[in-house]
Structure formats: C-alpha cells, structure tokens
Design a protein around this motif. Structure first.
Motif, PDB file in Angstrom:
ATOM      1  N   GLN A 194       0.824  -1.204   0.000  1.00  0.00           N
ATOM      2  CA  GLN A 194       0.000   0.000   0.000  1.00  0.00           C
ATOM      3  C   GLN A 194       0.863   1.261   0.000  1.00  0.00           C
ATOM      4  OE1 GLN A 194      -2.319  -1.010   3.492  1.00  0.00           O
ATOM      5  NE2 GLN A 194      -4.140  -1.496   2.253  1.00  0.00           N
ATOM      6  N   HIS A 195       1.977   1.225   0.711  1.00  0.00           N
ATOM      7  CA  HIS A 195       2.909   2.359   0.670  1.00  0.00           C
ATOM      8  C   HIS A 195       3.441   2.548  -0.746  1.00  0.00           C
ATOM      9  CE1 HIS A 195       3.221   3.730   4.789  1.00  0.00           C
ATOM     10  NE2 HIS A 195       3.394   2.494   5.241  1.00  0.00           N
ATOM     11  N   ASN A 196       3.754   1.436  -1.421  1.00  0.00           N
ATOM     12  CA  ASN A 196       4.251   1.528  -2.800  1.00  0.00           C
ATOM     13  C   ASN A 196       3.198   2.139  -3.715  1.00  0.00           C
ATOM     14  OD1 ASN A 196       6.593   0.304  -1.924  1.00  0.00           O
ATOM     15  ND2 ASN A 196       6.032  -1.734  -2.663  1.00  0.00           N
ATOM     16  N   TYR A 197       1.953   1.724  -3.529  1.00  0.00           N
ATOM     17  CA  TYR A 197       0.847   2.270  -4.322  1.00  0.00           C
ATOM     18  C   TYR A 197       0.721   3.780  -4.075  1.00  0.00           C
ATOM     19  CZ  TYR A 197      -4.036   3.428  -5.422  1.00  0.00           C
ATOM     20  OH  TYR A 197      -5.177   4.024  -5.891  1.00  0.00           O
ATOM     21  N   ASN A 198       0.755   4.180  -2.822  1.00  0.00           N
ATOM     22  CA  ASN A 198       0.636   5.602  -2.493  1.00  0.00           C
ATOM     23  C   ASN A 198       1.774   6.410  -3.112  1.00  0.00           C
ATOM     24  OD1 ASN A 198      -1.639   5.031  -1.034  1.00  0.00           O
ATOM     25  ND2 ASN A 198      -0.808   5.563   0.966  1.00  0.00           N
ATOM     26  N   ALA A 199       2.972   5.836  -3.110  1.00  0.00           N
ATOM     27  CA  ALA A 199       4.134   6.539  -3.666  1.00  0.00           C
ATOM     28  C   ALA A 199       3.973   6.746  -5.171  1.00  0.00           C
ATOM     29  CB  ALA A 199       5.413   5.755  -3.373  1.00  0.00           C
ATOM     30  N   ARG A 200       3.419   5.748  -5.864  1.00  0.00           N
ATOM     31  CA  ARG A 200       3.217   5.881  -7.304  1.00  0.00           C
ATOM     32  C   ARG A 200       2.201   6.977  -7.612  1.00  0.00           C
ATOM     33  NH1 ARG A 200       5.028   1.262 -10.292  1.00  0.00           N
ATOM     34  NH2 ARG A 200       4.119   2.262 -12.128  1.00  0.00           N
ATOM     35  N   LEU A 201       1.124   7.023  -6.831  1.00  0.00           N
ATOM     36  CA  LEU A 201       0.124   8.061  -7.044  1.00  0.00           C
ATOM     37  C   LEU A 201       0.681   9.445  -6.722  1.00  0.00           C
ATOM     38  CD1 LEU A 201      -1.948   5.790  -7.459  1.00  0.00           C
ATOM     39  CD2 LEU A 201      -3.540   7.092  -6.037  1.00  0.00           C
ATOM     40  N   SER A 202       1.450   9.519  -5.642  1.00  0.00           N
ATOM     41  CA  SER A 202       2.031  10.805  -5.245  1.00  0.00           C
ATOM     42  C   SER A 202       2.978  11.332  -6.313  1.00  0.00           C
ATOM     43  CB  SER A 202       2.766  10.648  -3.915  1.00  0.00           C
ATOM     44  OG  SER A 202       3.393  11.854  -3.535  1.00  0.00           O
ATOM     45  N   SER A 203       3.749  10.428  -6.906  1.00  0.00           N
ATOM     46  CA  SER A 203       4.688  10.832  -7.950  1.00  0.00           C
ATOM     47  C   SER A 203       3.948  11.380  -9.161  1.00  0.00           C
ATOM     48  CB  SER A 203       5.546   9.625  -8.361  1.00  0.00           C
ATOM     49  OG  SER A 203       6.407   9.965  -9.433  1.00  0.00           O
ATOM     50  N   ALA A 204       2.857  10.699  -9.552  1.00  0.00           N
ATOM     51  CA  ALA A 204       2.089  11.154 -10.714  1.00  0.00           C
ATOM     52  C   ALA A 204       1.362  12.463 -10.419  1.00  0.00           C
ATOM     53  CB  ALA A 204       1.089  10.076 -11.125  1.00  0.00           C
ATOM     54  N   ARG A 205       0.932  12.643  -9.179  1.00  0.00           N
ATOM     55  CA  ARG A 205       0.137  13.812  -8.817  1.00  0.00           C
ATOM     56  C   ARG A 205       1.001  15.055  -8.556  1.00  0.00           C
ATOM     57  NH1 ARG A 205      -1.965  16.248  -4.411  1.00  0.00           N
ATOM     58  NH2 ARG A 205      -4.071  17.116  -4.600  1.00  0.00           N
ATOM     59  N   ALA A 206       2.313  14.899  -8.528  1.00  0.00           N
ATOM     60  CA  ALA A 206       3.197  16.032  -8.243  1.00  0.00           C
ATOM     61  C   ALA A 206       3.014  17.157  -9.258  1.00  0.00           C
ATOM     62  CB  ALA A 206       4.651  15.567  -8.227  1.00  0.00           C
ATOM     63  N   ILE A 207       2.629  16.814 -10.486  1.00  0.00           N
ATOM     64  CA  ILE A 207       2.440  17.833 -11.518  1.00  0.00           C
ATOM     65  C   ILE A 207       1.351  18.823 -11.114  1.00  0.00           C
ATOM     66  CG2 ILE A 207       0.781  16.424 -12.804  1.00  0.00           C
ATOM     67  CD1 ILE A 207       3.400  18.874 -14.279  1.00  0.00           C
ATOM     68  N   VAL A 208       0.379  18.375 -10.319  1.00  0.00           N
ATOM     69  CA  VAL A 208      -0.705  19.265  -9.885  1.00  0.00           C
ATOM     70  C   VAL A 208      -0.137  20.380  -9.005  1.00  0.00           C
ATOM     71  CG1 VAL A 208      -2.863  19.430  -8.597  1.00  0.00           C
ATOM     72  CG2 VAL A 208      -2.401  17.411 -10.004  1.00  0.00           C
ATOM     73  N   GLU A 209       0.705  20.009  -8.041  1.00  0.00           N
ATOM     74  CA  GLU A 209       1.303  21.015  -7.160  1.00  0.00           C
ATOM     75  C   GLU A 209       2.175  21.978  -7.954  1.00  0.00           C
ATOM     76  OE1 GLU A 209       0.252  21.135  -4.187  1.00  0.00           O
ATOM     77  OE2 GLU A 209      -0.837  19.228  -4.330  1.00  0.00           O
ATOM     78  N   THR A 210       2.914  21.434  -8.928  1.00  0.00           N
ATOM     79  CA  THR A 210       3.764  22.286  -9.762  1.00  0.00           C
ATOM     80  C   THR A 210       2.932  23.281 -10.554  1.00  0.00           C
ATOM     81  OG1 THR A 210       5.416  20.526  -9.982  1.00  0.00           O
ATOM     82  CG2 THR A 210       5.469  22.288 -11.620  1.00  0.00           C
ATOM     83  N   THR A 211       1.809  22.801 -11.091  1.00  0.00           N
ATOM     84  CA  THR A 211       0.950  23.669 -11.903  1.00  0.00           C
ATOM     85  C   THR A 211       0.333  24.779 -11.069  1.00  0.00           C
ATOM     86  OG1 THR A 211       0.455  21.828 -13.397  1.00  0.00           O
ATOM     87  CG2 THR A 211      -1.055  23.710 -13.430  1.00  0.00           C
ATOM     88  N   PHE A 212      -0.142  24.445  -9.867  1.00  0.00           N
ATOM     89  CA  PHE A 212      -0.724  25.477  -9.003  1.00  0.00           C
ATOM     90  C   PHE A 212       0.350  26.479  -8.569  1.00  0.00           C
ATOM     91  CE2 PHE A 212      -4.511  23.018  -8.917  1.00  0.00           C
ATOM     92  CZ  PHE A 212      -5.505  23.862  -8.474  1.00  0.00           C
ATOM     93  N   GLY A 213       1.571  25.989  -8.357  1.00  0.00           N
ATOM     94  CA  GLY A 213       2.658  26.909  -8.027  1.00  0.00           C
ATOM     95  C   GLY A 213       2.924  27.883  -9.155  1.00  0.00           C
ATOM     96  N   LYS A 214       2.910  27.385 -10.391  1.00  0.00           N
ATOM     97  CA  LYS A 214       3.108  28.264 -11.543  1.00  0.00           C
ATOM     98  C   LYS A 214       1.950  29.244 -11.694  1.00  0.00           C
ATOM     99  CE  LYS A 214       5.980  25.301 -14.489  1.00  0.00           C
ATOM    100  NZ  LYS A 214       6.041  24.605 -15.804  1.00  0.00           N
ATOM    101  N   LEU A 215       0.734  28.766 -11.447  1.00  0.00           N
ATOM    102  CA  LEU A 215      -0.441  29.630 -11.569  1.00  0.00           C
ATOM    103  C   LEU A 215      -0.299  30.850 -10.671  1.00  0.00           C
ATOM    104  CD1 LEU A 215      -3.380  30.003 -12.667  1.00  0.00           C
ATOM    105  CD2 LEU A 215      -4.149  28.781 -10.614  1.00  0.00           C
ATOM    106  N   LYS A 216       0.070  30.614  -9.412  1.00  0.00           N
ATOM    107  CA  LYS A 216       0.198  31.725  -8.469  1.00  0.00           C
ATOM    108  C   LYS A 216       1.493  32.510  -8.682  1.00  0.00           C
ATOM    109  CE  LYS A 216      -0.725  28.785  -5.145  1.00  0.00           C
ATOM    110  NZ  LYS A 216      -0.968  28.189  -3.804  1.00  0.00           N
TER     111      LYS A 216
END
Length: 285
Positions: free
Chosen positions: A188-210
């Motif tokens: 389950q930790h491995n699964y969470n890590a894979r999702l977190s890695s893919a979702r990192a682009i969202v944080e990057t995009t919101f950072g660029k937006l602001k």
C-alpha cells in the motif's frame, strides 16, 4: 437638472509603453509581464476585437479583460478531451485556515495544462461536495467517459482514471491513496508513492499559476463574481503560456503557500475499491 459626469477614467501616459517597453529584451519582458512576447502578442491579437474601445456620452470605455479571456480564449484552451486526447494524456505518464476564501477545483494533465476548471464554491465546502456539484462530475460520473479505451490489468479491464487526494471519493475513474493510519502494508505504501509521484504535476501547476499571476497570492477585496472571473482568466492564461513554451521565472512569494488541511473522506465504493486493488497488484508485481 442632473449634471452629467464627463470623465470616469483618467487617461494614462503612453510614454512608458511607447518609449521603454520596446527596449526590453526577452528576459526583461518576461519579468515585467509574466508572459513571453509571443504569448503577449497572441493574447492581444485574439482579444483585440472584443476589447476595442468605444467612447460613449457617459464614460471613457473600460474593457473587461477577464470577461474577454473567458469568452474568447477559454473555449480554445480549457476543454474536455476527446478519446484521442485522453490516450495522449495517459501515454504521457508511462515509464481550514481562518480567512474567507473560494475553492478552485482543477483537473490537470501530465503536461501541467488545465482541462477542466470549477471555481467559486465557498472555502468551507468539502472538496467532495464541490466535485459532486461540478460540471466535471456530470461529464464523468456515468463511467463511460473514461472507458473509451481500456487495458487489462490484474484480470480487470480498466479505463483511464484521474488521481485525487484523500478528500475525494474513491470511484472507478478516480483513484486516491490509502489513508495512512500507521498500519499500511508495504504494498500500500508503494501504491501511495506511485500516485504521489504522478500527482506532483498538480502542485507544480498550481505553483506556476500563483507565481505567474501574483494577484492570486494576495488578499482580494473584489466582489466574489469578479474574483471568480479573475481566477478563471488566470487559468486560461497559464495554459496559453505553457502551450507557447514560455519560460517560468521563479520569484519571491508574497505570502506563504498555505492551504486548509485535507479533510479525508472515508467512503467505500466497491467498484472503485476493485480498480484500486488491481492497480495495487500491478504496481507491486
């Protein structure tokens, strides 16, 4: 007899624009306008017909830039993907604080482009409720939108899916991490890590937006309806910058990037749980 107001806006000097801006190199232009010359010219060209000034007997014209962006540019730069675009987006991934606020719910692709935007719900509303009341939910909730192309994973035919944080409801088309109660398995930790890695682009995009549009970093005293238009216009402009390959310039932030704590949603959806179990097996195989 009421006296007519002759001037509602004071003309501004063109000296800076006509005499200083033409001498800017590309870096200076980016630092002053947060967009490249190419993107700036594109925006002006597209919006010019809508923003043409028309002098009246009552006031000097004050064009509504945000309205123009939403009316003219949004349909071309933030749109629901078709089956071909979904395949392209999927392939890209292969190998509460104490002030008044409104919620911005965005769906972002792997290149950091918004393809669905919902803005305006009060900050006190739970993310799951915003999702269920958004137009995006209407588009995808019947399950067919993301099943236009499927792949067999761990014995199940899985379609495309999006990734959300723990505040969102688990659905066959919406995967979220396992809640970490301190008793997660390594799988389950491995699964969470894979999702977190893919979702990192969202944080990057919101950072660029602001980072590009600093008005989003400061307190906004405008009326709510105007604030919503400003946020939506900023999302459109960010997509234009990304599509044109504009360089993003890091700069000092006006305020700390803080968000209300995520309110985890404990909700069980059997088909969504089955899809997550298949992905869990696949990620650990």
């Amino acid at each position: 007899m009421r006296r007519r107001q002759r001037v509602w806006a004071h003309p501004r000097s063109q000296e800076w624009w006509d005499g200083v801006v033409p001498g800017f190199n590309n870096d200076m232009f980016m630092r002053n306008f947060r967009v490249s010359r190419e993107s700036f010219s594109y925006i002006c060209r597209r919006l010019s017909p809508v923003l043409q000034r028309k002098t009246t007997n009552y006031r000097l014209p004050m064009p509504d830039f945000c309205y123009a962006v939403i009316k003219v540019l949004l349909p071309d730069h933030i749109k629901t993907p078709d089956a071909r675009k979904l395949m392209e987006m999927a392939t890209f991934f292969d190998n509460r604080k104490g002030w008044h606020s409104i919620i911005l719910q965005d769906v972002v692709d792997g290149k950091g482009l918004f393809w669905n935007v919902c803005v305006g719900f009060p900050g006190s509303v739970h993310d799951a409720r915003v999702l269920r009341q958004s137009h995006f939910w209407e588009i995808v909730n019947d399950g067919q939108f993301f099943k236009q192309h499927t792949v067999n994973i761990a014995g199940r035919d899985l379609g495309h899916y999006i990734i959300g944080d723990p505040a969102y409801p688990l659905q066959p088309w919406l995967m979220k991490p396992f809640s970490d109660t301190g008793r997660l398995t390594q799988e389950q930790h491995n699964y969470n890590a894979r999702l977190s890695s893919a979702r990192a682009i969202v944080e990057t995009t919101f950072g660029k937006l602001k980072g590009r549009w600093r008005c989003l970093l400061k307190r906004n005293d405008s009326q709510v309806d105007l604030t919503k238009k400003m946020v939506l216009a900023c999302c459109v402009l960010l997509n234009i910058c990304e599509e044109h390959g504009d360089r993003y310039l890091e700069g000092p932030t006006v305020m700390e990037n803080v968000q209300p704590p995520v309110r985890m949603l404990q909700e069980h959806h059997q088909e969504g749980a089955d899809v997550r179990a298949a992905l869990l097996e696949y990620f650990n195989s």
